[in-house]
Scaffold this motif. Structure first.
Motif, short mmCIF file in Angstrom:
data_model
loop_
_atom_site.label_atom_id
_atom_site.label_comp_id
_atom_site.label_asym_id
_atom_site.label_seq_id
_atom_site.Cartn_x
_atom_site.Cartn_y
_atom_site.Cartn_z
N UNK A 36 0.82 -1.21 0.00
CA UNK A 36 0.00 0.00 0.00
C UNK A 36 0.86 1.27 0.00
N UNK A 37 1.95 1.26 0.75
CA UNK A 37 2.84 2.41 0.77
C UNK A 37 3.47 2.62 -0.60
N UNK A 38 3.95 1.56 -1.22
CA UNK A 38 4.56 1.69 -2.54
C UNK A 38 3.54 2.14 -3.58
N UNK A 39 2.31 1.68 -3.49
CA UNK A 39 1.27 2.11 -4.42
C UNK A 39 0.97 3.60 -4.23
N UNK A 40 0.95 4.06 -2.98
CA UNK A 40 0.71 5.48 -2.71
C UNK A 40 1.87 6.32 -3.24
N UNK A 41 3.11 5.87 -3.05
CA UNK A 41 4.27 6.60 -3.56
C UNK A 41 4.26 6.65 -5.09
#
Length: 65
Positions: A36-41
């Motif tokens: 989820x963090x990588x998708x947001x970034x």
């Protein structure tokens, strides 16, 4: 063609499944959060790139249009 014994096949499948190392709940939670963090970034990066391209094209159209 060789005949397949269903009982032997099931035994082999169970033996292979027993070799699988299943992730712990903590590992699953951590990797899910990381995804989820990588998708947001990635979304933020592409939003900034889109904004820069849009601003650049608007400037070019303003000058030549």
């Amino acid at each position: 063609m060789a005949t397949i014994n269903p009982v032997k096949f099931i035994q082999q499948v169970r033996a292979e499944v027993s070799k699988v190392v299943w992730p712990t709940r903590r590992e699953v939670l951590l990797t899910t959060v990381m995804v989820f963090i990588m998708a947001a970034l990635a979304a933020a990066f592409f939003a900034v790139v889109d904004l820069l391209i849009r601003t650049g094209l608007s400037g070019i159209y303003g000058i030549f249009g």
